[in-house]
Write a protein that holds these residues in place. Structure first.
Motif: not given
Length: 113
Positions: A57-72
């Motif tokens: 799960v941690e490995t999968d989460i590393k590939h997800l965008p952060d909050h700033a990227t999602v907002t952009s």
């Protein structure tokens, strides 16, 4: 400090009364030890499985965008929607002209037959 015979007998009597209870406690401990150790092996196996899952799960989460990227990205998609709406409005007159030209060409083709 010297103990007399009466005190020694009293101490031995107490030991003799406690001996069966001590034996019961030792027997219970010997009985429960394998049960507890089997449970701890099960728990160790489950813990290892959970550690593996958490690592995945941690490995999968590393590939997800952060909050700033999602907002952009949300802002960009909103801007694209507005641009598509503008283009759609600009294309409507062109589509109307195309329909009129098609009608004219169909009428000429019918008249020429």
């Amino acid at each position: 400090m010297r103990l007399d015979a009466a005190e020694l007998r009293l101490g031995m009597t107490e030991i003799n009364q406690l001996a069966p209870w001590v034996a019961i406690v030792i027997a219970l401990a010997a009985f429960l030890r394998p049960i507890i150790s089997d449970r701890s092996k099960d728990i160790d196996g489950k813990l290892a499985s959970l550690e593996t899952r958490i690592t995945r799960v941690e490995t999968d989460i590393k590939h997800l965008p952060d909050h700033a990227t999602v907002t952009s990205l949300e802002r960009m998609v909103g801007n694209l929607g507005k641009e598509v709406a503008v283009l759609s409005e600009r294309i409507k007159p062109i589509a109307a002209i195309s329909d009129q030209l098609q009608d004219v060409l169909l009428e000429k083709a019918k008249a020429g037959l």
